[in-house]
Scaffold this active site. Sequence first.
Site, short mmCIF file in Angstrom:
data_model
loop_
_atom_site.label_atom_id
_atom_site.label_comp_id
_atom_site.label_asym_id
_atom_site.label_seq_id
_atom_site.Cartn_x
_atom_site.Cartn_y
_atom_site.Cartn_z
N ASN A 22 0.88 -1.18 0.00
CA ASN A 22 0.00 0.00 0.00
C ASN A 22 0.91 1.23 0.00
O ASN A 22 1.52 1.55 1.01
CB ASN A 22 -0.88 -0.03 1.26
CG ASN A 22 -1.67 1.25 1.44
OD1 ASN A 22 -1.78 2.06 0.51
ND2 ASN A 22 -2.22 1.44 2.63
N LYS A 53 0.13 4.25 -0.26
CA LYS A 53 -0.51 5.44 0.34
C LYS A 53 -0.28 6.66 -0.58
O LYS A 53 -0.26 6.48 -1.80
CB LYS A 53 0.02 5.68 1.76
CG LYS A 53 -0.03 4.41 2.61
CD LYS A 53 0.22 4.67 4.05
CE LYS A 53 0.26 3.35 4.80
NZ LYS A 53 0.30 3.51 6.23
N HIS A 113 -9.29 1.12 4.83
CA HIS A 113 -8.02 1.27 5.55
C HIS A 113 -8.23 2.17 6.77
O HIS A 113 -9.03 3.10 6.73
CB HIS A 113 -6.96 1.86 4.61
CG HIS A 113 -5.58 1.80 5.18
ND1 HIS A 113 -5.12 2.75 6.07
CD2 HIS A 113 -4.58 0.90 5.02
CE1 HIS A 113 -3.88 2.43 6.42
NE2 HIS A 113 -3.53 1.32 5.81
N GLU A 150 -6.57 4.52 7.92
CA GLU A 150 -6.37 5.96 7.68
C GLU A 150 -7.61 6.58 7.08
O GLU A 150 -7.93 7.74 7.34
CB GLU A 150 -5.13 6.17 6.79
CG GLU A 150 -3.86 5.93 7.59
CD GLU A 150 -2.68 5.45 6.76
OE1 GLU A 150 -2.72 5.55 5.52
OE2 GLU A 150 -1.71 4.96 7.38
N GLU A 163 -5.26 -5.24 10.44
CA GLU A 163 -4.27 -4.19 10.67
C GLU A 163 -4.55 -3.50 12.00
O GLU A 163 -5.35 -2.56 12.07
CB GLU A 163 -4.34 -3.16 9.54
CG GLU A 163 -4.02 -3.74 8.18
CD GLU A 163 -3.39 -2.69 7.27
OE1 GLU A 163 -2.32 -2.95 6.75
OE2 GLU A 163 -3.95 -1.61 7.13
N GLY A 201 2.61 1.94 10.82
CA GLY A 201 3.56 3.04 10.68
C GLY A 201 4.23 3.43 11.99
O GLY A 201 4.85 4.49 12.09
N SER A 207 3.59 -2.46 10.35
CA SER A 207 5.04 -2.51 10.53
C SER A 207 5.62 -3.88 10.18
O SER A 207 6.56 -4.34 10.84
CB SER A 207 5.43 -2.10 11.96
OG SER A 207 4.99 -0.76 12.19
C1 PEP Z 1 -0.58 -0.01 6.11
O1 PEP Z 1 -0.77 1.19 6.12
O2 PEP Z 1 -1.39 -0.75 5.52
C2 PEP Z 1 0.58 -0.53 6.83
C3 PEP Z 1 0.56 -1.75 7.23
O3 PEP Z 1 1.63 0.36 7.03
P1 PEP Z 1 3.07 0.01 7.68
O4 PEP Z 1 3.54 -1.28 7.05
O5 PEP Z 1 3.94 1.17 7.30
O6 PEP Z 1 2.86 -0.12 9.15
#
Ligand code: PEP
Length: 259
Positions: free
Chosen positions: A10, A12, A98, A100, A170, A176, A216
């Site tokens: 992703n 973003k 997601h 976000e 998630e 992040g 992460s």
């Molecule tokens: C995401 O935003 O879907 C995600 C998992 O981000 P990150 O791997 O940077 O934590």
Amino acid sequence: MSRKIIVAGNWKMNKNAAEGKALVEALKNELADLDFNEVEVVVCPPFTTISSVIEAASGSAIGVGAQNIHWAPSGAFTGEISADMLVSTGVKYVIIGHSERRQYFGETDATVNSRLKAAIAAGLIPIVCVGETLAEREGNRTEEVLARQITEGFAGISAEDGAKIIVAYEPVWAIGTGKTATPDIAQAAHSFIRSQLAGVFGTDAAEAIRIQYGGSMKPENARALLSQPDIDGGLIGGAALKADSFAKLIREAVAGSKN
Ligand code: PEP
């Protein structure tokens, strides 16, 4: 039941058209000897980068997805993108719900459900994100939140369509932040999610649904996460923005899935 693992990046709001093309070209080189029978690889660039990425990915097994979809077929929805528009670019996947989008753009389980229905009707493969916030985890509400996101987000979808959905667990506190759920914590959530999916779609569909972990994930922890029985891939943010780290993570995920 054996489920083919799926690792999706992703991006973003990162990578313009030229940068996206360069990233996919580098990724193709990095993955030249990968056995794509063992893993599905997807990248999800921003809308404006989709065309150049589709072109760069052509002739490879790398799939391309979008990061959002609107539920209406067309109309007065300034700034939104319909299913038909996505299909016309050649994308095959779309991320829905997601955290976000839930956090910053008012996404709810009801809007997730509307977007999901539009994606399914258009023949896109949805990657539906669920997960609890830190406050919800600390308040022992993880299962309640996941159960609600699944029942309301997936309402009115047939078992046949349900079996094709990809779910991404998630935990919001791990996105992040550099904090990854331990393999045991992630497995417990994935197993719970699968039991909820069985309640909505029945056991056969629930066993077929791939559940990705996201938060992460990086080359260093991908193997241990993927060695868990209910973790069927990853949705990757930061580590998907560089070809070498994403490729390494994919190889670690494949190795873990064989454990
Ligand atoms: C995401 O935003 O879907 C995600 C998992 O981000 P990150 O791997 O940077 O934590």
